[in-house]
Every structure is written in structure tokens, then in C-alpha cells.
Scaffold this motif. Structure first.
Motif, PDB file in Angstrom:
ATOM      1  N   HIS A 248     -37.155 -68.006  43.020  1.00 25.62           N
ATOM      2  CA  HIS A 248     -37.176 -68.794  44.132  1.00 25.62           C
ATOM      3  C   HIS A 248     -38.336 -69.613  44.626  1.00 25.62           C
ATOM      4  O   HIS A 248     -38.531 -69.869  45.758  1.00 25.62           O
TER       5      HIS A 248
ATOM      6  N   GLN B 170     -38.506 -73.362  45.649  1.00 22.71           N
ATOM      7  CA  GLN B 170     -37.955 -73.526  46.828  1.00 22.71           C
ATOM      8  C   GLN B 170     -39.067 -73.061  48.035  1.00 22.71           C
ATOM      9  O   GLN B 170     -39.387 -73.706  49.046  1.00 22.71           O
TER      10      GLN B 170
ATOM     11  N   LEU C 291     -36.609 -80.513  44.199  1.00 21.40           N
ATOM     12  CA  LEU C 291     -36.159 -80.514  42.956  1.00 21.40           C
ATOM     13  C   LEU C 291     -35.350 -81.962  42.828  1.00 21.40           C
ATOM     14  O   LEU C 291     -34.630 -82.449  43.587  1.00 21.40           O
TER      15      LEU C 291
ATOM     16  N   ARG D 278     -34.045 -83.169  39.752  1.00 23.25           N
ATOM     17  CA  ARG D 278     -32.555 -83.124  39.036  1.00 23.25           C
ATOM     18  C   ARG D 278     -32.278 -81.581  38.448  1.00 23.25           C
ATOM     19  O   ARG D 278     -33.576 -80.845  38.497  1.00 23.25           O
ATOM     20  N   GLY D 279     -31.146 -81.584  38.395  1.00 25.12           N
ATOM     21  CA  GLY D 279     -30.652 -80.181  37.761  1.00 25.12           C
ATOM     22  C   GLY D 279     -30.635 -79.041  38.609  1.00 25.12           C
ATOM     23  O   GLY D 279     -30.401 -79.272  39.912  1.00 25.12           O
ATOM     24  N   ARG D 280     -31.026 -77.710  38.472  1.00 25.11           N
ATOM     25  CA  ARG D 280     -30.825 -76.844  39.088  1.00 25.11           C
ATOM     26  C   ARG D 280     -32.100 -75.784  39.314  1.00 25.11           C
ATOM     27  O   ARG D 280     -32.730 -75.805  38.202  1.00 25.11           O
ATOM     28  N   PRO D 281     -32.408 -75.077  40.332  1.00 20.05           N
ATOM     29  CA  PRO D 281     -33.520 -74.073  40.210  1.00 20.05           C
ATOM     30  C   PRO D 281     -32.998 -73.049  39.472  1.00 20.05           C
ATOM     31  O   PRO D 281     -31.928 -72.629  38.901  1.00 20.05           O
TER      32      PRO D 281
ATOM     33  N   SER E 156     -32.172 -69.101  39.014  1.00 19.69           N
ATOM     34  CA  SER E 156     -31.233 -68.182  39.627  1.00 19.69           C
ATOM     35  C   SER E 156     -31.316 -66.652  38.962  1.00 19.69           C
ATOM     36  O   SER E 156     -31.947 -66.350  37.931  1.00 19.69           O
TER      37      SER E 156
ATOM     38  N   ASP F 109     -30.556 -66.092  35.253  1.00 22.09           N
ATOM     39  CA  ASP F 109     -31.243 -66.460  34.230  1.00 22.09           C
ATOM     40  C   ASP F 109     -32.298 -65.114  33.854  1.00 22.09           C
ATOM     41  O   ASP F 109     -32.955 -64.484  34.602  1.00 22.09           O
TER      42      ASP F 109
ATOM     43  N   ILE G 127     -37.994 -74.856  33.785  1.00 21.13           N
ATOM     44  CA  ILE G 127     -38.091 -76.188  34.771  1.00 21.13           C
ATOM     45  C   ILE G 127     -39.021 -77.017  34.379  1.00 21.13           C
ATOM     46  O   ILE G 127     -40.337 -76.402  34.147  1.00 21.13           O
TER      47      ILE G 127
ATOM     48  N   VAL H 284     -33.556 -77.054  32.532  1.00 16.80           N
ATOM     49  CA  VAL H 284     -32.290 -77.103  33.458  1.00 16.80           C
ATOM     50  C   VAL H 284     -32.812 -77.650  34.818  1.00 16.80           C
ATOM     51  O   VAL H 284     -31.672 -78.055  35.521  1.00 16.80           O
ATOM     52  N   GLY H 285     -33.855 -78.227  34.873  1.00 23.51           N
ATOM     53  CA  GLY H 285     -34.183 -78.817  36.136  1.00 23.51           C
ATOM     54  C   GLY H 285     -35.475 -79.480  36.075  1.00 23.51           C
ATOM     55  O   GLY H 285     -36.461 -79.248  35.145  1.00 23.51           O
TER      56      GLY H 285
END
Lengths: 122, 881
Positions: free
Chosen positions: B609, B612, B618, B620-623, B625, B628, B637, B672-673
Motif C-alpha cells: 500500500h 496510497q 493511480l 489506471r488499473g489497480r494498486p 494487494s 499478489d 505498476i 496492473v496499474g
């Protein structure tokens, strides 16, 4: 006019010698006495601006050739008397020698000048 | 011998004269009196009548006054006597006009103080030679690849060997680098700054240890573990005792013997360390490109020759280099230039020029005020000349006032300079080497003296010369008018005011542009939120296995997150990068096409994290977690810069890439991001491609930067709490000192802030002085034009017209000054364009705004005198005629 100026120029260079000699022969004397004496001996041919004597006396005192002190004159006036010092005597001897040497050199030079034209003629 | 006694007597006379009228003067009077009386008596005896006798006596004595003068000159050192007289007189005059004296001294003090302080900075940073033997022959060598924008890269030891063997211009080469070291002491393991150097570095620099000796190549080859310690470390940790020599410290878990103590303040280029180790050359292996290289030129060789040498020689060993290294070039940079780069130098010299401009303005102002005052003294000067004072004597007397002002200002200014230097030491930027050494050493004091003398000349001479050039007749009607100074003085003062404004606009333009640049830099989005963030470096001991390290890091993070006051926490390998790496990256383009290319690049492991926590948006995509994990697909990322570079115009989500060429064994990462760019090299450098991988999925590095955003009032206590917790979890792990993220990021712009702040200070001072100057001139102008104004009013002019007339006179001067100064400001702006950010040197908006300021100041300074002019009573004014 020109005579006076010439006299003044001659006097400048030899004032020290004259003052020292005067003080040596006459002993301690005030400024006026020195001035009169110089005029007397030179038989009025050297007429100094008497005022110029005092800065010269100051300088000579700073050099250590003469010393001064206040005393009473012959007519009971307060006057500053000057006397020659030991250093002054040494200086007098040197100045006298220098003067004699220069004047004899010039004497010789003048003799040569006067004799050579005669040579040329014969 | 006799010369000495004469001078001694004169000195005595001088000292006597200081105690009042001399005894000697009275004595002389008495002597003269006696002489004249005697002469008069003799004259009377010779038969002259009393009047004739007196006259003759006086005549034969000659001029008493001239003799007294001659006597006085002989009895004392009149030069000093007269100088003392002049000084007393000048002091008296200054006391009579305290307003002028105060203004003049204050203005000159500011100017002299600022200049002295600036010179001290220039001296220690730029002029003083470095504390090495023949520092002008030292250079730094970089491995570079300009086609890929790879600059100032470090080098491999094998390469350095080749350079040494093939260069004819370089006498020696040495390598060095910072190293993290762990010192095991009674309190546990502690991380300290260390450095590794080649054994020939100290001899090459010509530096001898204070105690003990340096490294030798043989001992290093034998593998002996010797260390050198810094002077500060020796004093602080080992009590500064000579017995420390020869003792052993446990460094990186190995016993190392102290063989020498380095002199105080020792640094290698910018590298400072507490413990220094020597490294040898690994035979047969090229080694990593990890070392800084310094070299020394042979006597008589030049840097250009060395550069040409090495570049030519490179072809001889190029084939032996690995493929990716063959395109590299080697750059030789003189050490001086490396330490203080061209840009910083330019900045410093410009500041120096700026501060000198302020000095010139100050001197011009005081001269101007002086001129006004001296005009009033015309009659007095004429009288002195008539009484027999020589021009030189009068000049000396007039100059004394100026010199006195300068001297007082010089003393106060030197005191002020020490205050300024103190401030600079406390608040100056850290990246200017040796800035903290600025002090009032003899050279700086000599500079202060020189500047004071210059001020004295500038302030004292012009009024004196102005007065002397006038006809020195005693005053009459002509003298009365010339008291008002005449056209000449007025013109000079006007040109001085114009010069004031010209210089002020130059400084203001510079300050304005720098402010704009600073504004632009502040507006750069760093890519994270830095408020209330602490950063500490966490190091796991080497001996720990990979799973043990992961577990340690995990546990520390959980502990930290559980602390009260900690809002967010996370890890990143290294947030602020010192250097850029070049990496080969192979990118999957989709449609089964791949492309490989080199990128200036960085890769960081982060806790899940972190982004964040940092506040990086962010896009696009996702952070990351907790999904992973090591067994799932490797994910990454990337930042916006990398997305644009590697997949221009396309969506990178779901695409894959790997490090290295297509056939390398490194894993494929899936994107992914995409996050916004983080300015990892400060706000002024362009953002470069970055990738982030989850800590859980990668090999845990030896050290990590631990971040926490905290509301705690006392960050140190929090740091200590965490340190204790870490120590509790793993005895040999260590946590470095806590730093504020804001401070760290701020350090990138420290130099810019310094320059901007200084230039603002200078330009405001210049503006203030210009205001004082123009105010003085306008007042003076009104005072001299009182009759004229009276006539105008009497003949029917409105008071408003008078007001406008005076105001116009002032504004005209201000505008001319701006017009004269602006082109020069533009030229200087071009020269210093490197210092600007995001604004061109000829930016019209800035220049316009900056021009309004002096105009406003000129107007404001004229308002009060102009209003007074309006209220002149014409009857009174005309009566002055």
C-alpha cells in the motif's frame, strides 16, 4: 638684485657650516648674536634673511648638533641660547673638510682654465 | 642615524601639538621678539630714527609669517597634524547634520556588509583551493552514453585499470564509493556512513592522515582488514585519544583495525564518511560499474589532452567490454567544475555582481547627498583659497569627510557582515561545498578594507573635485547663485539617480525572473504528498535468509502500522535516486510483437500500500494487494512516463514486459496499474520511467526506506520507539536516522531558494536606496528652484500644475533609468538563462510587472516634496531674490 639672489643661494648651502663655526669659536650665543656675527665676519658680503636662521637652528637642534636653553642676555632680556654639541663638533670637522676639498678642486680647475689659452697661443 | 633623530623630534612635536597650542610656538614668538628688539637697538645706535629703525629691522628679518610656517613644518609632522585637523572638522560638520550622517552611514554599512559577506561566500566556495595537493590537476571521470541520455555514470574497476595503462596524460587514477557499514558496539548494531577507496587515493590527493598511516596495496592484496576513521568520529566516539590508533572495531561483522585517523574536514569530492575501507582489484573480473573515479593529470598536461587520450585509447580495449558497454564514452571533468557546477558558479557570480551593484548604488546615493551639502560650502572654500590654502590642501580636507563616513560605515559593515555570514551558514543550501566554512578570515577582512577605501574615494572625491573646479572667487552676487550648485552639480546628481534606477531595474528583473522560476518549480507536482512524513532506512543483517528477511520486514511494518499516531506506512527500496541507470527493457507490444530498448529507468520494490500511503494518484488499473504473492503472476505498476515511452498511444494495462533482452531469463511482469510520475530527482528534472513491484513477490533487498505519515508531535521519539521495536524483533537489524520527507525533497530546491531570497533582498535594498536618492534630489531641486516656483505661482500657475511639474521631473528620471537599465537586464538575463525554470529571460509579463515597481517608488518618493512645493508662499519665495 641679482647680487642679492646669488648671495642668498651661496648662503643656503653653507649656513650650517657658518652657524657651527660661529658657535664653536664664540661659545654659546643667541640667534641674533649668530646672525650679527655671520654678517660681521663676511663683511657684509653675505646678507642673509635673518629669519631663515631659525628654521635652520631648529633643524640643527633636531639633528643633535646644537643644544639650546633659555637664559638672560647681556642686557637682561630673556633669550634662547644655542651651544655646539660633541656631535656638532664632529659635523663641523666634516663640513669643513668637505668645503675645503670642494673649493680646492674648483680652484685647481679654474687655474687650468686660465693657463690653457696661453699654451694654445705659443 | 641623524635622520632617525630628526623624525623622532618631529614625532615629539606632533604629539605635543595634539595636546593643544604648542610650547614651541610661544618660544618662537619670544625669540623673534628678542631678535627684532636687539636689531632695533642696534639700528638706533647706528643713528636711525625710531620709525626707520623698526622698518629696517623688519626688512632685514624677512617675512615672519613665512618663517613661522617653515618652522612649524620642521617641528612637527604637518601632514598628520593637518589630517587630524581635517578629521576634527569633518566630525563637527557631520554632527551638525545628523540626518545626512545617519543616512549615509546606514546606506554604506548595508552595502559594505553585504559585499563583504558575499565575498566571503565566493572565497570559500569558489576561490579557495581545495585541501588537496595541486587540486587544479585533479579530475573526475565518468562513464557516459550521451545518445541515451546516460550521464555521470560510475565505472568498473577493470575499465579504470585500462585507463591507467593507456593514458599518457593521467598520472594516476583512484576509485571510491560510499558504502553502508554496520558498526557493532555494546548498544547493538548501528548503521554509519562509510566509504571504500582504492589504496592509492590518499597519496594521489596528497592527504596525510593526522595520526597513523594510510593504506598500502600489499596489505589490501593480502586481505588485511584495515580502516581509517574520520576526525569527527574519532572525537565523538573514541574520545579523541591517540590510543585509539591500533584498536579494532567490528565493522560489518568483521574485526577491522584502525591504522590511521584522517584530518578534520576530510572529504573526497562530495563524499564524507566516518569509516574508510580500502578495496582491491578483483583479478580477472570486470567488476560492477559502481565506482566513482578520480584522476590526476601529469604536470603540464591539460584536461583536454587527457580527454582526447582516453577517448583515443578506448578503441584498444573496446572489444573486451561486454556488448552493452561498448558504446560508452568517458568524460573527464575538472574537479572544481564537478564540485561546483557551471550553473551554481554562474549563480554565485551573478549574485556577487548583484551585490556589487547594490554597493555602487549606495555609493552613488551618498555621493549625491554629499554633493548637495558641499554646494553650500562654496563661500568657505573660496575663503580658504584666498587665505593661501593650496588646492591639494583643500582637496584633502574635502575628501576627509567622505573617508570618515566610509570608515565608520566600514567598521559597522564588517560587524554586519559577520551577522550575514552567520545567517548564510545557518540557512544556506547544503549542496554548495564548503559554504559552511565561510568566515571573516584575513582575506575577507582585506576585502572589507578595500571596499571601504573604494567607498571613501567614491564618496569623498566627486564633491571635492566639483568644488575645486568652480571659480574660487569670494562670493558676491555670482557666489550667491553658485551656492545653489549650478547646472553642473544638478546634472551629476540627476545622472546618479538615473544610474540608481538603472541598477535597481536590473536587480529587480533578475529577482522577478527567479521568483517566477521558483513559482514554477513549486507548482511541479512531486507525485506524492510529503506533509508529516518521516523516512528511515531499515537494514536487515546480511546473514538473514530470504524468508527471514521478508518476515522481518513484514513484522516491522505491522508493528509500525499498529502504533498510535501513525496514519499510513510503507516501504520503498529508495525514493530519491542519486543516479539513473540504463536498463534494457523488452516490451510486449501485443499482436505478438516485442520491442527491446534502453530506458533510463528505475525499479523499486514497494510494500503493497505504499503508493496510497505516499498519495501518488493511480491513473489506471489497480494498486497492489495481498493477493499478489510469490506464487501468483509477477505484477508491476508502472508510471505514466514509462507507459508513454513503452506503449505510446496504447493502454498498457495487461501488457507484459521484462528486464533484459528477449532471451534473458528474467521474468515477464504484467502491468496492473499506472500511477502518476514521482519526481524522484527533484522537481526540476524530467520524470523518468519507473516500475514498482510488490515486495512480497521479489527478493527482499538489504535495505528499505520505511515511510510513515504521522501526526506525532515529536518525530524523534516515534523514531526511537520504532527503533526499539526493530531491535526487539531482530537484534542485528538497524534503523537509520529519521528524516522528514518535506526536508529531503526541499533539499533539491535549497540552492534555488537561496539564490532567489538573496536576489530579492538585493533588489529591494537597491529600490530603497533609489527611493532615498530620488527623494533627496527632488527636495534639493525644489530648494534651489524656490524662486522660480514662486514666480510661477505669482504669475498665475495653479498649485496642481506645480505638483505635476515636480512629479514629472522625478518620474522622468525614473523612466530614463529604467530605459537605460532594461537592455542590460535583458542581456544579463540571457547570460543567466540556465538559472531559470519555465520562464524565458525576456518574459514580457515579468518585466512589465517589475518595471512598475520602480516607477511607483519614484512617484511615491516625489509625492511628499511635491506637495511641499505646492504650498510655497510666492511672496516669501520672491523675497529671497
Amino acid at each position: 638684485m641679482e647680487n642679492a639672489r646669488n648671495k642668498a643661494e651661496v648662503l643656503q648651502g653653507t649656513l650650517i657650516l657658518l652657524v657651527l663655526q660661529t658657535l664653536e669659536s664664540l661659545g654659546p650665543l643667541h640667534g641674533y648674536g649668530v646672525a650679527r656675527r655671520i654678517e660681521q665676519i663676511s663683511q657684509e658680503t653675505l646678507q642673509l634673511n635673518q629669519g631663515t636662521l631659525y628654521p635652520a637652528l631648529l633643524r640643527m637642534e633636531q639633528e643633535g648638533w646644537i643644544t639650546s636653553c633659555w637664559s638672560t642676555s647681556e642686557n637682561n632680556r630673556k633669550a634662547k641660547f644655542y651651544a655646539i654639541s660633541a656631535t656638532g663638533r664632529k659635523r663641523l670637522v666634516r663640513e669643513t673638510e668637505d668645503w675645503r676639498r670642494i673649493s680646492s678642486t674648483i680652484e685647481r680647475f679654474l687655474e687650468l682654465q686660465t693657463s690653457s689659452p696661453a699654451k694654445g697661443r705659443s | 642615524m641623524s635622520w632617525a633623530s630628526v623624525q623622532a623630534a618631529r614625532l615629539r612635536g606632533l604629539l605635543r601639538s595634539f595636546r593643544g597650542r604648542t610650547h614651541l610656538d610661544d618660544e618662537l614668538d619670544d625669540e623673534v621678539q628678542f631678535h627684532l628688539e636687539m636689531q632695533i637697538e642696534d639700528n638706533l645706535k647706528a643713528g636711525m630714527d625710531p620709525a626707520e629703525a623698526k622698518q629696517a629691522a623688519r626688512r632685514s628679518f624677512g617675512s615672519v609669517a613665512a618663517m613661522q610656517q617653515s618652522y612649524r613644518e620642521g617641528s612637527s609632522i604637518t601632514l598628520i597634524e593637518e589630517a587630524a585637523q581635517d578629521l576634527r572638522y569633518a566630525l563637527r560638520l557631520l554632527r551638525l547634520s545628523p540626518g545626512f550622517a545617519f543616512t549615509a552611514v546606514m546606506v554604506l554599512t548595508l552595502a559594505i556588509g553585504a559585499n563583504t559577506a558575499m565575498f566571503s561566500v565566493l572565497n570559500t566556495v569558489l576561490l579557495q583551493p581545495l585541501p588537496y595537493h595541486a587540486p587544479e590537476r585533479l579530475a573526475v571521470l565518468w562513464t557516459e552514453d550521451p545518445s541515451r541520455n546516460f550521464r555521470e555514470g560510475r565505472s568498473a574497476l577493470w575499465d579504470v585499470q585500462q585507463w591507467r595503462a593507456h593514458s599518457r596524460s593521467l598520472e594516476d587514477l583512484a576509485t571510491y564509493d560510499a558504502m553502508s557499514m554496520f558498526l557493532t558496539g555494546p548498544g547493538g548494531v548501528e548503521q554509519i556512513t562509510g566509504a571504500g577507496i582504492s589504496p592509492n587515493l590518499l597519496p594521489m590527493l596528497g592527504v596525510q592522515p593526522l595520526l597513523g598511516r594510510g593504506f598500502t596495496a600489499e596489505e589490501v592484496a593480502q586481505g588485511q582488514r584495515h580502516i581509517l576513521i574520520s576526525h569527527g568520529f574519532w572525537q565523538a566516539r573514541l574520545g579523541g585519544s591517540p590510543g585509539a590508533l591500533g584498536t579494532t572495531l567490528t565493522v560489518n561483522n568483521r574485526p577491522s583495525q584502525i591504522i590511521g585517523i584522517l584530518p578534520p574536514g576530510f572529504q573526497v569530492a562530495r563524499l564524507n564518511a566516518d569509516i574508510w575501507e580500502a578495496h582491491g582489484r578483483p583479478e580477472g573480473v570486470r567488476g560492477r560499474e559502481a565506482w566513482f573515479v578520480m584522476g590526476r593529470l601529469r604536470p603540464g598536461a591539460t584536461f583536454e589532452q587527457a580527454q582526447a587520450d582516453i577517448t583515443a585509447g578506448a578503441s584498444q580495449w573496446r572489444e573486451q567490454l561486454p556488448a552493452e558497454a561498448r558504446g560508452r564514452t568517458i568524460r573527464v571533468v575538472p574537479l572544481n567544475l564537478y564540485l561546483v557546477g557551471a550553473q551554481s558558479r554562474m549563480g554565485l557570480w551573478m549574485l556577487g555582481g548583484g551585490v556589487f551593484c547594490v554597493f555602487l548604488i549606495a555609493a552613488a546615493n551618498v555621493t549625491s547627498l554629499s554633493l548637495a551639502r558641499s554646494a553650500v560650502r562654496m563661500r568657505e572654500i573660496a575663503m580658504r583659497a584666498a587665505l593661501g590654502a593650496s588646492a591639494a590642501r583643500i582637496l584633502r580636507q574635502l575628501c576627509t569627510e567622505g573617508f570618515l563616513l566610509a570608515l565608520i560605515a566600514g567598521l559597522c559593515g564588517t560587524l554586519l557582515a559577520s551577522v550575514f555570514i552567520h545567517l548564510i551558514r545557518a540557512f544556506g543550501p547544503d549542496n554548495l561545498p564548503r559554504l559552511k566554512d565561510a568566515a571573516l578570515d584575513p582575506l575577507v577582512l582585506a576585502c572589507a578594507l578595500a571596499i571601504t577605501l573604494l567607498a571613501g574615494i567614491l564618496v569623498g572625491l566627486p564633491p571635492a573635485l566639483a568644488l575645486l573646479r568652480r571659480d574660487l572667487r569670494p562670493s558676491g552676487a555670482e557666489g550667491g547663485r553658485s551656492v545653489s550648485g549650478g547646472v553642473g552639480v544638478r546634472r551629476v546628481r540627476q545622472s546618479l539617480v538615473v544610474a540608481d534606477f538603472a541598477l535597481a531595474i536590473m536587480l529587480l528583473a533578475g529577482a522577478g525572473l527567479l521568483i517566477r522560476s521558483w513559482w514554477n518549480v513549486s507548482g511541479v507536482d512531486p507525485g506524492f504528498r510529503s506533509e508529516r512524513v518521516l523516512v528511515m532506512e531499515l537494514s536487515a543483517p546480511m546473514a538473514l535468509s530470504v524468508p527471514a528477511k521478508q518476515s522481518l520486514y513484514q513484522q516491522v511494518l505491522e508493528t509500525v502500522q499498529a502504533l498510535p499516531d501513525v496514519e499510513q506506512a510503507g516501504y520503498i527500496g529508495e525514493l530519491f535516486k542519486q543516479n539513473n541507470r540504463q536498463e534494457m527493457v523488452t516490451v510486449d507490444q501485443g499482436n505478438n510483437g516485442t520491442a527491446s530498448g534502453r530506458l533510463q529507468f528505475s525499479a523499486e520494490e514497494i510494500s503493497a500500500h505504499l503508493l496510497q500511503a505516499l498519495g501518488t494518484p493511480l491513473l489506471r488499473g489497480r494498486p497492489f494487494s495481498n493477493q499478489d504473492r510469490p506464487e501468483t503472476t509477477p505484477v508491476a505498476i508502472i508510471n505514466d512516463a514509462m507507459a508513454r515511452r513503452s506503449w505510446p498511444g496504447k493502454d498498457p494495462l495487461g501488457r507484459r514486459f521484462k528486464l533484459g533482452p528477449l532471451d534473458s531469463a528474467s521474468p515477464w511482469y504484467t502491468v496492473v496499474g499506472v500511477v502518476a510520475n514521482v519526481r524522484a530527482q527533484g522537481p526540476e528534472r524530467e520524470a523518468f520511467p519507473q516500475m514498482f513491484v510488490p515486495l512480497a513477490q521479489s527478493t527482499p533487498p538489504r535495505t528499505l526506506d520505511l515511510f510513515l505519515r504521522t501526526a506525532a508531535k515529536d518525530p524523534q521519539r516515534m523514531a526511537n520507539t520504532i527503533r526499539k521495536a526493530v531491535h526487539g524483533l531482530e537484534k542485528n537489524a538497524s534503523l537509520g536516522a529519521a528524516a522528514s520527507l518535506e526536508e529531503q525533497f526541499g533539499a533539491y530546491t535549497a540552492e534555488r531558494r537561496f539564490q532567489t531570497a538573496l536576489l530579492i533582498a538585493f533588489s529591494l535594498t537597491a529600490l530603497l536606496m533609489a527611493a532615498v536618492g530620488i527623494n533627496g534630489l527632488i527636495q534639493y531641486s525644489i530648494a534651489t528652484r524656490t524662486q522660480e516656483i514662486g514666480v510661477r505661482l505669482a504669475v498665475g500657475a495653479q498649485t496642481g500644475e506645480i505638483f505635476r511639474m515636480i512629479l514629472a521631473e522625478g518620474l522622468k528620471l525614473g523612466l530614463i533609468g529604467i530605459a537605460v537599465g532594461m537592455p542590460v537586464a535583458l542581456l544579463l538575463g540571457q547570460a543567466g538563462a540556465n538559472l531559470l525554470f519555465g520562464v524565458s529571460p525576456t518574459d514580457p509579463a515579468t518585466l512589465l510587472v517589475v518595471s512598475i515597481l520602480p516607477v511607483a517608488v519614484a512617484a511615491a518618493s516625489c509625492v511628499v516634496p511635491a506637495r511641499r512645493a505646492m504650498r510655497i508662499d510666492p511672496i516669501l519665495a520672491l523675497r529671497q531674490y
